[in-house]
Design an enzyme around this catalytic site. Structure first.
Site, PDB file in Angstrom:
ATOM      1  N   ASP A 568       0.786  -1.234   0.000  1.00  0.00           N
ATOM      2  CA  ASP A 568       0.000   0.000   0.000  1.00  0.00           C
ATOM      3  C   ASP A 568       0.817   1.283   0.000  1.00  0.00           C
ATOM      4  OD1 ASP A 568      -2.404  -1.308  -0.164  1.00  0.00           O
ATOM      5  OD2 ASP A 568      -2.785  -1.294   1.992  1.00  0.00           O
ATOM      6  N   HIS A 638      -0.175  -8.028  -0.347  1.00  0.00           N
ATOM      7  CA  HIS A 638      -1.493  -8.647  -0.214  1.00  0.00           C
ATOM      8  C   HIS A 638      -2.293  -8.461  -1.501  1.00  0.00           C
ATOM      9  CE1 HIS A 638      -1.875  -4.411   0.971  1.00  0.00           C
ATOM     10  NE2 HIS A 638      -3.114  -4.462   0.486  1.00  0.00           N
ATOM     11  N   ARG A 648     -18.994  -8.833  -3.377  1.00  0.00           N
ATOM     12  CA  ARG A 648     -18.178  -8.732  -2.159  1.00  0.00           C
ATOM     13  C   ARG A 648     -18.019  -7.260  -1.822  1.00  0.00           C
ATOM     14  NH1 ARG A 648     -12.683  -7.663  -1.065  1.00  0.00           N
ATOM     15  NH2 ARG A 648     -11.553  -9.125   0.297  1.00  0.00           N
TER      16      ARG A 648
END
Length: 694
Positions: A568, A638, A648
Site C-alpha cells: 500500500d 497482499h 463482495r
C-alpha cells in the site's frame, strides 16, 4: 483550513453540502493598501465568499492570499539579507563584559530587521498563522478552492492550472485527476502550469531529459542553472529558518530557562531547520523522500556532459566536485583520471579544483550535524540524525556501483530513502470496544504488524451499510471511472464518506444511514491506533466503500486475481524481492484496514504473500463485521482472490501518521458532522466512543 472556524455554520449549512461540503470561515476581503494583509485572513475571507456563492470574490481573495504569502516571504528574505549585510555579528571579547559586543550586535540586527519589515508588514504578530492554515498552504489547498471558483466563473484555463498546481502536491487525489482530464479536453490545453513550481527542480528535471536524449549542450545549460537556483534557494531557506520557533513543551508564562538555556533552546530549533534545508530542496512537492543523491547528481551529469562537448577542464572540475560527496566512487575516479590524461600537456590538472561553494556547503552541513548531536547528548535536545544507507548514482557512460555516503552528510546528499517517521513496531494494545473479538495476531497470520478481528460491526449495521452502498456507489469510483480496474471479469463500484453524507442530506439515502458509514470508519481508526499502540495520532488518508461483483458469463477457468498482489505504500518488485518507497506509490500511508460487510459470495479471499507475490502466508475469508488490519509497507504484500459469484463489499481504510496527508474529504466530512450535530440534523445511532477498555 482545517479546517476553519464554525462562524456562520448554521447560516451556511444549506449551501455547504451542495458545494462539496467545504468548511466555513469568516472575515472580509478588504481593499488593498497599507501594510500587507495577513494571508490567513484573506484565505478565510475567500473560503467564506465561496460558501456564500460569491465566486468572483472567492477567487479574488484566494489569489490575494497566495500573493500575500509570497510577498511576506519575499519581504522577510529581503530584510534579513539586508540586515545580515549591514550589521555584522561581533565576536565576544575576554573578561567581564566581553559578551556585550556580541549581544549589542544581536540587538542592532534585531532592530534593523524590525525597522525594515514594519513599513510593509506591520506588527509581526499579524502574520503568525495557525499551524493548520500553514499546513493547508503547504498542501496547496487554496488551489482546490480556486479551481472550483474558476469553473463557476467559466475561466477554464485558470481552473486547469489551479487544479494542476493542487494535484502536483496531492497526487493521490482521485477527483482532481479526473477534473484535470476534463479541463484538458474543455480548454484544449495539453500542458498545464504548476504555479508553485520550484525553478531549480524544474531546471534539473529538464536538464536530465535533455541529457537522456544526448542533447548535452542544452543539458549543461539547464543543469548549471539548476545548480545556481539550488544554492540561491539554500541561502533563502537558511534565512527563513531565522524566524519564530515553537516551544511546544513550555507555556510562555511558566518558562523558567536561564539566559543560555533559552538561547540554546531557540538556536537548536533554528539549526535543525537549517540542517533540513538540504532535504527540503531535494524533495518534490507532495513527496516525502528527497530525490536520492540529488545535489551530487548535478555534477555527475555535468562531468560527462562537458566531456561529450569537449570541455575537459569543466568535466574534471565537475568530477572533482562530485567526488567531494562520494570520494570512493570508482566510475567517477576513473573518469577524472581519464580527463586528466586528456589535459596533459596543456593544463596542469592539479590547478583544477572542485567548486568552492560546494565544499563550503559540505563543511557547514557536517558542522551543523556535529552541533545537533552535541545538543542532543548534553542538553537533551530532541534530535535524531537520519539514517544514511548506501548511495548509488545514476549511469553516466557506464553502470554505477554503490559507494558509502561519508557521514554525517544528509540523505538528500546521499540516498533518498529518508525515514519520515520511525514506527514503533508494537501491537497487542486494547481493542477499546467490549463487543470486538480478537481472532489472530501477527504471529498467527505468519507476518508482521497484522491483526484479524471479528464483530467490529453488527449484522444489522452490515445490512444497513449495504443498503447505503446500493444507493450511493458509482461504477469505477476512485479509479477514474474504470469499471473493471483490476480484472475484466468483475465490476468495481465505490463511494466516499463525503459522498454518502451529501446523498443523505439530499434525501437520496437516509441521513442516519449515511452517518453510519462515517461512524464505523472512525471506530475502525480508533481500534487500529489502539491495537498497534501508536504513540501519535493516526489520521485517515483515504476511506472508500467498495464492492466487487462477478460478471456473469466470464467466470469459467479464471486464473486471475480480483486485486493483484501489491503493497500500500511502496512499489512491489517481486523479481528483486524489494518494495520501492517512491512515487507513484502512496508513500505516506502507514496502516491499512479492510472491514467486511458480507459473506454471501464465492471466492474473494484476502491473502497475504511473501515479497515474491506468489507464496501465500495467510488467507482470510470475509464475513460481516470482520476486519483485517496491517502496516502498509513491503512487509505486507497482499491481494484478493477472484470473486467468482455474487458481490463482495467492504470498507477500505488507509491511514497516515503524517497530518499533512490527511484525507481532504474526511476533513470536510468532519466539519459537516459537527454542523449536523449542532443543528440536530443527523444524530448518530452508534456510539463511537470506547465502551470500556479491555
Amino acid at each position: 483550513m482545517a479546517p476553519g472556524g464554525r462562524r456562520g455554520g448554521a447560516r451556511l449549512l444549506p449551501l455547504l453540502l451542495p458545494l462539496l461540503l467545504l468548511p466555513a470561515a469568516g472575515g472580509g476581503c478588504a481593499a488593498e493598501g497599507g501594510p500587507l494583509e495577513p494571508f490567513d485572513a484573506l484565505y478565510a475571507s475567500g473560503v467564506e465568499a465561496y460558501y456564500g456563492g460569491d465566486f468572483a470574490g472567492a477567487a479574488r481573495c484566494l489569489e490575494r492570499a497566495l500573493r500575500s504569502r509570497r510577498e511576506l516571504r519575499a519581504a522577510r528574505l529581503r530584510c534579513r539579507r539586508l540586515c545580515r549585510a549591514q550589521v555584522r555579528l561581533e565576536e565576544p571579547g575576554p573578561g567581564t563584559g566581553g559578551d556585550l559586543r556580541f549581544f549589542g550586535s544581536v540587538l542592532r540586527r534585531a532592530e534593523c530587521v524590525r525597522r525594515c519589515e514594519e513599513p510593509r508588514l506591520g506588527a509581526v504578530s499579524r502574520h503568525r498563522a495557525a499551524e493548520e492554515v500553514r499546513a493547508d498552504f503547504q498542501r496547496r489547498v487554496p488551489y482546490s478552492y480556486l479551481q472550483r471558483a474558476y469553473i463557476q466563473l467559466n475561466k477554464l484555463e485558470e481552473a486547469a492550472n489551479a487544479a494542476h498546481t493542487f494535484f502536483m502536491a496531492n497526487p493521490e487525489h482521485m477527483e482532481i485527476q479526473q477534473d484535470l482530464e476534463n479541463y484538458k479536453t474543455m480548454s484544449g490545453k495539453a500542458s498545464l502550469i504548476d504555479q508553485e513550481a520550484r525553478q531549480h527542480m524544474e531546471d534539473y528535471s529538464a536538464g536530465v531529459r535533455h541529457y537522456d536524449r544526448e542533447e548535452y549542450e542544452l543539458a549543461i545549460e539547464l543543469l548549471e542553472r539548476a545548480l545556481q537556483g539550488y544554492y540561491s534557494e539554500d541561502e533563502d531557506c537558511q534565512l527563513m529558518c531565522e524566524g519564530p520557533q515553537r516551544f511546544e513543551e513550555h507555556e510562555h508564562l511558566d518558562y523558567k530557562a536561564g539566559l543560555y538555556e533559552a538561547i540554546a533552546d531557540h538556536y537548536m530549533q533554528v539549526l535543525a531547520c537549517k540542517h533540513d534545508c538540504v532535504r527540503e530542496l531535494a524533495t518534490r512537492s507532495g513527496r516525502i523522500s528527497p530525490i536520492e543523491n540529488f545535489l551530487p547528481l548535478h555534477y555527475d551529469y555535468l562531468q560527462f556532459a562537458y566531456y561529450r562537448v569537449g570541455d575537459y577542464v569543466k568535466a574534471l572540475e565537475c568530477a572533482k566536485s562530485y567526488l567531494l560527496f562520494h570520494p570512493d566512487d570508482e566510475d567517477v575516479l576513473e573518469n577524472a583520471g581519464y580527463y586528466e590524461g586528456l589535459l596533459e600537456g596543456t593544463v596542469d590538472p592539479a590547478t583544477i579544483k572542485p567548486r568552492k561553494v560546494r565544499l563550503t556547503l559540505l563543511r557547514r552541513h557536517k558542522l551543523e550535524s556535529h552541533l545537533l548531536r552535541v545538543a542532543a547528548a548534553g542538553l537533551g535536545f530532541a534530535y535524531t540524525e537520519p539514517v544514511r544507507p548506501a548511495c548509488a548514482g545514476p549511469a553516466a557512460h557506464s553502470s554505477r556501483t554503490s559507494s558509502p555516503c561519508p557521514s554525517p552528510v544528509n540523505p538528500a546528499l546521499c540516498q533518498g530513502m529518508f525515514s519520515r517517521m520511525v514506527l514503533c513496531l508494537s501491537s497487542g494494545g486494547p481493542l477499546l470496544y467490549s463487543d470486538v473479538k480478537f481472532v489472530y495476531n501477527s504471529q498467527q497470520l505468519n507476518g508482521t504488524q497484522r491483526v484479524l478481528l471479528d464483530n467490529v460491526i453488527s449484522e444489522e449495521q452490515c445490512r444497513e451499510l449495504h443498503r447505503v452502498a446500493s444507493g450511493i456507489m458509482l461504477a469505477g469510483d476512485g479509479y477514474r471511472g474504470k469499471t473493471s480496474p483490476h480484472t475484466p471479469n468483475e465490476r468495481f463500484e465505490g463511494a466516499t464518506v463525503l459522498k454518502a453524507l451529501k446523498y443523505g442530506y439530499e434525501g437520496r439515502v437516509p441521513l442516519k444511514s449515511a452517518r453510519l458509514f462515517y461512524d464505523i470508519s472512525e471506530k475502525a481508526r480508533r481500534i487500529v491506533q489502539s491495537y498497534f499502540q501508536l504513540n501519535s495520532t493516526l489520521y485517515f488518508s483515504y476511506t472508500h466503500l467498495v464492492c466487487r461483483t462477478a460478471l456473469s458469463g466470464q467466470q469459467e477457468r479464471r486464473n486471475d486475481l480480483s486485486h493483484p498482489i501489491h503493497a500500500d505504500n511502496c512499489l512491489l518488485d517481486p523479481e528483486a524481492n524489494e518494495c520501492w518507497k517512491e512515487p507513484p506509490a502512496y508513500t505516506f500511508r502507514d496502516y491499512s484496514a479492510l472491514l467486511y460487510m458480507n459473506a454471501d459470495f464465492e471466492g474473494g479471499e484476502f491473502i497475504f504473500t511473501e515479497m515474491d507475490a506468489k507464496t501465500v502466508t495467510a488467507s482470510i475469508k470475509p464475513k460481516c463485521g470482520r476486519m483485517i488490519s496491517f502496516s502498509s509497507g513491503g512487509e505486507n504484500p497482499h491481494g484478493v482472490k477472484a470473486v467468482t459469484k455474487g458481490q463482495r463489499c467492504a470498507v477500505a481504510l488507509w491511514f497516515t501518521l503524517d497530518p499533512l496527508y490527511r484525507e481532504l474529504e474526511r476533513i470536510q466530512a468532519d466539519e459537516v458532522i459537527a454542523m449536523l450535530d449542532q443543528e440536530h440534523l443527523g444524530p448518530s445511532e452508534m456510539n463511537i466512543n470506547p465502551k470500556d477498555e479491555l
